[in-house]
Enzyme design. Structure first.
Site, mmCIF file in Angstrom:
data_model
loop_
_atom_site.group_PDB
_atom_site.id
_atom_site.type_symbol
_atom_site.label_atom_id
_atom_site.label_comp_id
_atom_site.label_asym_id
_atom_site.label_seq_id
_atom_site.Cartn_x
_atom_site.Cartn_y
_atom_site.Cartn_z
ATOM 1 N N HIS A 35 32.343 47.483 -106.097
ATOM 2 C CA HIS A 35 32.129 47.634 -107.538
ATOM 3 C C HIS A 35 31.079 48.709 -107.793
ATOM 4 O O HIS A 35 30.261 48.998 -106.930
ATOM 5 C CB HIS A 35 31.534 46.347 -108.139
ATOM 6 C CG HIS A 35 32.290 45.093 -107.900
ATOM 7 N ND1 HIS A 35 33.069 44.515 -108.871
ATOM 8 C CD2 HIS A 35 32.362 44.277 -106.826
ATOM 9 C CE1 HIS A 35 33.595 43.379 -108.400
ATOM 10 N NE2 HIS A 35 33.185 43.215 -107.171
ATOM 11 N N GLU A 100 28.043 45.216 -105.207
ATOM 12 C CA GLU A 100 27.799 46.008 -106.415
ATOM 13 C C GLU A 100 26.998 47.246 -106.025
ATOM 14 O O GLU A 100 25.944 47.146 -105.379
ATOM 15 C CB GLU A 100 27.012 45.197 -107.448
ATOM 16 C CG GLU A 100 27.826 44.116 -108.143
ATOM 17 C CD GLU A 100 28.733 44.653 -109.251
ATOM 18 O OE1 GLU A 100 28.677 45.874 -109.545
ATOM 19 O OE2 GLU A 100 29.487 43.843 -109.816
ATOM 20 N N HIS A 142 37.345 47.111 -107.309
ATOM 21 C CA HIS A 142 37.532 46.095 -108.354
ATOM 22 C C HIS A 142 38.729 46.469 -109.239
ATOM 23 O O HIS A 142 39.517 45.617 -109.649
ATOM 24 C CB HIS A 142 36.251 45.983 -109.190
ATOM 25 C CG HIS A 142 36.179 44.745 -110.017
ATOM 26 N ND1 HIS A 142 35.254 44.574 -111.018
ATOM 27 C CD2 HIS A 142 36.924 43.599 -110.006
ATOM 28 C CE1 HIS A 142 35.430 43.386 -111.584
ATOM 29 N NE2 HIS A 142 36.432 42.770 -110.992
ATOM 30 N N ASP A 152 36.039 50.314 -111.867
ATOM 31 C CA ASP A 152 35.030 50.526 -110.832
ATOM 32 C C ASP A 152 35.554 50.284 -109.419
ATOM 33 O O ASP A 152 36.485 49.512 -109.258
ATOM 34 C CB ASP A 152 33.789 49.657 -111.113
ATOM 35 C CG ASP A 152 34.073 48.158 -111.096
ATOM 36 O OD1 ASP A 152 35.053 47.721 -111.708
ATOM 37 O OD2 ASP A 152 33.318 47.426 -110.421
#
Ligand code: ZN
Length: 299
Positions: A35, A100, A142, A152
């Site tokens: 992500h 992330e 993602h 993303d």
């Protein structure tokens, strides 16, 4: 476990989030979802993922300077993926690890990922792949599992570099020497996205791909030339044939049964990032076919 060593013996900073649950019993971890944070700063993203009200988290967050935070232990189910699916799995959180990567994203100023950040993510991914059996085709964006909701980590993410490092799939055909202009010019219709003026029939695209496979050139130019030479009869049905083929192959690869145009754009964002027009052009189809050939059949 928290307290692991990051790349270059850099400590991984344990920053626990309350936003996690148990994985189902005997649930294998066999997916990795990447992500971007999509917020103005990494600090803001970290605060959000640690706020119980947000109901979101990830196992890791990697800052632009390469600093790695761990929010949830890998044994637990973090809340990063949400609604969507990949290769028939509709509960991606249960089976995946989520990373992330700090970047403001398309909403707040999307920018290239920093070298130090990518080095850290690569090292982290390698460590994760050493702990879990995660096949290359299950290392996804993602946006791959939620094409209608997510963009993303986006088209600037260096997936090819990751594949060279043994992380994820990348096409074996070289499509890099075609500028977006050339790609659009040669193999896509010049009218609207859902236009019906594509010069290529399904069977012509398929036979061109087959020819490319037989001769195994490392350059997609051969495919482009072959198609340019063979498929020049404009018909109303040509575009739909191409689109039907592309969309069918996208499902075969692992995309869900949502809006096919979103699937096409998500695919291009990951595997043909220099041209995200959502069109069923021959280069996109050739890349997709090559990726499918690198995967086990979807049961
Ligand atoms: Zn995401």
């Amino acid at each position: 476990m928290p307290g692991q060593q990051g790349p270059n013996a850099q400590p991984i900073i344990w920053q626990p989030s309350p936003n996690f649950g148990d994985r189902p019993a005997d649930c294998a971890i066999d997916m990795l979802v990447l992500h971007y944070t999509g917020m103005p700063s990494g600090e803001a993203a970290l605060a959000r993922m640690c706020d119980p009200a947000s109901q979101v988290s990830a196992h890791y967050m990697v800052e632009e300077d390469g600093c790695i935070y761990q929010l949830v232990t890998e044994a637990k189910r973090a809340w990063h993926a949400g609604r969507g699916q990949w290769r028939g799995c509709t509960d991606v959180n249960s089976r995946s690890i989520g990373i992330e990567i700090v970047n403001p994203g398309h909403e707040f100023g999307y920018r290239p990922f920093a070298v130090r950040q990518m080095d850290a993510v690569i090292a982290l991914c390698k460590a994760i792949l050493g702990r879990h059996t995660i096949p290359a085709h299950n290392i996804i964006a993602h946006s791959d599992m939620a094409p209608e909701r997510k963009e993303d980590p986006g088209e600037l993410f260096p997936w090819e570099q990751f594949a060279v490092e043994g992380i994820g799939l990348w096409p074996r055909i070289d499509a890099s020497d075609h500028s977006p202009q050339n790609t659009a010019e040669i193999i896509t219709p010049k009218d609207g996205l859902s236009g019906s003026q594509s010069p290529y029939h399904d069977d012509k695209v398929a036979s061109a791909i087959a020819a490319e496979e037989q001769t195994s050139p490392q350059n997609a130019a051969a495919l482009m030339d072959g198609i340019a030479a063979n498929g020049n009869d404009n018909t109303q049905n040509g575009s739909e044939d191409c689109e039907a083929l592309f969309d069918r192959l996208l499902l075969q690869f692992g995309y869900g049964p949502g809006d096919p145009v979103y699937n096409r754009i998500a695919f291009q964002r990951h595997w043909r990032p220099h041209c995200l027009d959502g069109r069923a052009d021959a280069q996109s189809i050739a890349i997709l076919k090559d990726l499918i050939d690198q995967c086990p059949p979807l049961s």
